[in-house]
Enzyme design. Sequence first.
Site, mmCIF file in Angstrom:
data_model
loop_
_atom_site.group_PDB
_atom_site.id
_atom_site.type_symbol
_atom_site.label_atom_id
_atom_site.label_comp_id
_atom_site.label_asym_id
_atom_site.label_seq_id
_atom_site.Cartn_x
_atom_site.Cartn_y
_atom_site.Cartn_z
ATOM 1 N N HIS A 293 0.791 -1.232 0.000
ATOM 2 C CA HIS A 293 0.000 0.000 0.000
ATOM 3 C C HIS A 293 0.819 1.275 0.000
ATOM 4 O O HIS A 293 0.252 2.361 -0.017
ATOM 5 C CB HIS A 293 -0.928 0.043 1.215
ATOM 6 C CG HIS A 293 -2.117 -0.839 1.081
ATOM 7 N ND1 HIS A 293 -3.283 -0.433 0.479
ATOM 8 C CD2 HIS A 293 -2.311 -2.126 1.446
ATOM 9 C CE1 HIS A 293 -4.155 -1.432 0.496
ATOM 10 N NE2 HIS A 293 -3.595 -2.466 1.068
ATOM 11 N N LYS A 475 -8.930 13.700 3.662
ATOM 12 C CA LYS A 475 -8.067 12.512 3.669
ATOM 13 C C LYS A 475 -7.161 12.620 4.891
ATOM 14 O O LYS A 475 -7.111 13.691 5.500
ATOM 15 C CB LYS A 475 -7.220 12.439 2.396
ATOM 16 C CG LYS A 475 -6.550 13.787 2.078
ATOM 17 C CD LYS A 475 -5.853 13.815 0.738
ATOM 18 C CE LYS A 475 -6.722 13.771 -0.478
ATOM 19 N NZ LYS A 475 -6.709 12.511 -1.206
ATOM 20 N N ARG A 476 -6.456 11.549 5.269
ATOM 21 C CA ARG A 476 -5.519 11.665 6.390
ATOM 22 C C ARG A 476 -4.594 12.868 6.160
ATOM 23 O O ARG A 476 -4.303 13.223 5.018
ATOM 24 C CB ARG A 476 -4.654 10.394 6.512
ATOM 25 C CG ARG A 476 -5.324 9.228 7.167
ATOM 26 C CD ARG A 476 -4.377 8.038 7.224
ATOM 27 N NE ARG A 476 -3.862 7.718 5.913
ATOM 28 C CZ ARG A 476 -2.569 7.724 5.553
ATOM 29 N NH1 ARG A 476 -1.628 7.998 6.442
ATOM 30 N NH2 ARG A 476 -2.198 7.421 4.330
ATOM 31 N N LYS A 481 0.505 14.249 0.973
ATOM 32 C CA LYS A 481 -0.802 14.571 0.400
ATOM 33 C C LYS A 481 -0.947 16.074 0.132
ATOM 34 O O LYS A 481 -1.847 16.519 -0.545
ATOM 35 C CB LYS A 481 -1.917 14.075 1.315
ATOM 36 C CG LYS A 481 -2.012 12.533 1.375
ATOM 37 C CD LYS A 481 -3.064 12.087 2.362
ATOM 38 C CE LYS A 481 -3.220 10.586 2.483
ATOM 39 N NZ LYS A 481 -4.018 9.953 1.419
ATOM 40 N N THR A 583 -8.562 6.431 -2.837
ATOM 41 C CA THR A 583 -9.912 5.952 -3.125
ATOM 42 C C THR A 583 -10.908 7.089 -2.925
ATOM 43 O O THR A 583 -11.998 7.062 -3.495
ATOM 44 C CB THR A 583 -10.313 4.761 -2.221
ATOM 45 O OG1 THR A 583 -10.027 5.103 -0.863
ATOM 46 C CG2 THR A 583 -9.563 3.503 -2.626
ATOM 47 N N LYS A 587 -14.534 8.211 -5.011
ATOM 48 C CA LYS A 587 -15.849 8.538 -4.447
ATOM 49 C C LYS A 587 -16.359 9.858 -5.032
ATOM 50 O O LYS A 587 -17.536 9.984 -5.400
ATOM 51 C CB LYS A 587 -15.758 8.674 -2.923
ATOM 52 C CG LYS A 587 -15.285 7.429 -2.199
ATOM 53 C CD LYS A 587 -14.897 7.738 -0.744
ATOM 54 C CE LYS A 587 -14.083 6.623 -0.141
ATOM 55 N NZ LYS A 587 -13.414 7.023 1.122
HETATM 56 C C1 LIG Z 1 -12.147 7.032 1.453
HETATM 57 C C2 LIG Z 1 -11.672 7.475 2.762
HETATM 58 C C3 LIG Z 1 -10.311 7.701 2.975
HETATM 59 C C4 LIG Z 1 -9.279 7.576 1.879
HETATM 60 O O1 LIG Z 1 -9.142 8.831 1.239
HETATM 61 P P1 LIG Z 1 -7.917 9.159 0.283
HETATM 62 O O2 LIG Z 1 -8.269 10.489 -0.285
HETATM 63 O O3 LIG Z 1 -7.895 8.094 -0.756
HETATM 64 O O4 LIG Z 1 -6.700 9.175 1.110
HETATM 65 C C5 LIG Z 1 -9.900 8.128 4.212
HETATM 66 N N1 LIG Z 1 -10.777 8.309 5.209
HETATM 67 C C6 LIG Z 1 -12.100 8.114 5.046
HETATM 68 C C7 LIG Z 1 -13.019 8.364 6.193
HETATM 69 C C8 LIG Z 1 -12.593 7.678 3.830
HETATM 70 O O5 LIG Z 1 -13.906 7.459 3.666
#
Ligand SMILES: *Cc1c(COP(=O)(O)O)cnc(C)c1O
Length: 741
Positions: A293, A475-476, A481, A583, A587
């Site tokens: 990952h 995101k985190r 990022k 991911t 979304k």
């Molecule tokens: C989808 C999701 C992530 C992943 O987000 P990235 O932008 O791909 O890092 C992280 N936290 C939550 C709560 C999510 O639903």
Amino acid sequence: MTELLQELKDLDVAGKDIKTLYTEISALCMKYIAPKKREGRRAYYLSIEYLMGRMFHNNLLELGVLEEAEKILSAKGVNVAGFEEIEDAALGNGGLGRLAACFLDSAAGCAYPLDGYGIRYKYGLFKQKFVNGEQVESADDWLTWGDPWSVKREKEKRVVHFADMDVTAVPYDMPIVGKSVNTLRLFDAEGSEQAKKICDYLYPADDTEEGKLLRIRQEYFLSAAAIGELVEKYAQKHGRNFNKFSEYHSIQLNDTHAVMSVAEFIRLLTKEYGITFSRALEFAKHTFNYTNHTILPEALECWNYALMEKILPDIAAVFKTIQVYATREWKAKGCTQEEIAAMSVLHGNCLSMANAAVYVGEKVNGVAAIHSELVKRNLFPVAYKYYPDKFQNVTNGITQRRWLMLCNRELSALLDKKLTPAWREDMARLETLDTGDTAEFIAVKEIKKKQLADYVLRHDGVKLLDGAIVYAQVKRLHEYKRQLMTAFAILRIYYDLKEGKLPDFRPSVFLFGAKAASGYFRAKGIIKYLNEIARLVNNDEQTNKLLQVVFVQNYNVSYAEKIVAGTDVSLQVSTAGFEASGTGNMKFMLNGAVTCGTMDGANIEIVEHAGKENNYIFGASVEEIERLKDTYDPNAILDSTPELKRVADTLVDGTFSDGGKGYFKELYDSLTVGAHWHKPDHYFIFRDLPEYVDALIKVNRDYGDTAFAKKQMENTAHAAFFSSDRAIADYARKIWHIEKA
Ligand SMILES: *Cc1c(COP(=O)(O)O)cnc(C)c1O
């Protein structure tokens, strides 16, 4: 399901609060959910994280009764919006844990035989609030809502041995509902106070020896509980001959956290079943697979041999023997000493979990096309040279059930109308969407933006600008990022607005959501900085009808459901080569947001499918970043570009205060001086920042046209590939070799 609906109609709701109703309705549903195990080959997903979110609505949806149930309850006077207060099951940090949840959903949704194993943490990922713009953490006591979706299996508990204690692993089964009903089995630890600690928290801080030991205990606890069970059940059926174990089992290691299950498998077969080491190793090689990952070196687990030996002497010894066998194999293949060192499981004192997974794993996969190339080329080049067929790509995906049908019922209904509901199971039908017909799509987006605004007002007490473009980066919090780059971009826009340089700028909201790991000082500094920027920008009468910055608190799956549906522009701006897949980007795409981002991770495939012309791509490519690495000089850029210097200097020139914590100076130094472990600006913010600002302004200019809405729709129309139904079918075909029921 008519019986279930009848029971709901008969349910006495008088005087019951939401929690009681939640418990009772969930229990009713559970009566109608029966896991059925087919005989034959199954796949097993071992993950230290599952970011499930709220199960209530999802399970009602999967049972096919969501809308009807809500009607029945509303008619009885129940405020069904109250169910949105149910705590998320947040047994994960971010993308990796959410991926595990989406995969389970899709496997059940498509009737693939896949079960999950994990840990039932007592406290999930911490809850976050901001005090004075700084992150304050508190325990996530998710079980205060009970756990009506799990069944404790007391009879199936088993003992896990450590050198200094025994721990009882007690399974809790959570049914995963779809066309088939699979199981997520989470283990709780019972025994001494010390034993119970293993399941107290997700990811304890591992910067102390005690923290590291606890982490090793968690990983072994999960591994031993899962493998112990699979091996025992097999032996009950097939006896002590393990020739057929790999015919019936394919085990997927979600990152390296459960790699100890390989050693546990070999330990069990050799110690308890009289199988030779070499045969046990062969069986393992046909059973386990590994998903990588990240290529960030600091995230690749290495355990100190002596430390592991202290509490798990047999497991440490198995890894050592794997190294002996592997070295023999590598010498026979003619590997050089350097090549052997690069692939070694045990190297000096270090036990490399990734190298063990690559050596034993039948297949090793990355999570997006570009990432899988980097895994081969940069991370495991020697293993790739000698075992090219091991290496695969499976691009990640997201489940359209949670991330469209549940979070965006309005868009789902529109798609039903335009395409018939067949798209819900056959996402490829989205391709036939007429993207020239934007009126209803725009109307849906407006509704979702309004709902998002209401939610933000309720949860964070901030009223979003009416009619504004919504840009979101959620995101985190991590340097790669580049939330900090977005902060700088916003400041650039802010100063330009104040100087009248952006005359036609449309009102814009920049929405952030992120948790910073509790020991990650710079990440916490970035949160504080963005909150200070928000305070400045949102209070400036000259600009605050045009520009707003909002950092929402406690970003989690349920918040994400609101944000992805109500966003226009998805900000995915990681340094090329660093975001394995992402991911979140998928979304947003599915919900009809354009991506403003770099050619990194799955963004590359997103624009391949949705068209570069329908997204806003900027910045250095992976190749350019690789070329730049030796010569990059951020200070030269700052010296020659006063507009950039001005925004960067706000970290240290007194524009903002971090309350004497030293956050901002630390960030400034990381960009201009570097640190003993990295060069200045090692995520190339100043390389990409000018192009980023241009891209944001271009979006702003394009917004409002039907041409822009068409771009958004094109993203929805080409999102089928990013369904985890597709991803799980890829795993089933390329790696697990399992069949749909
Ligand atoms: C989808 C999701 C992530 C992943 O987000 P990235 O932008 O791909 O890092 C992280 N936290 C939550 C709560 C999510 O639903």
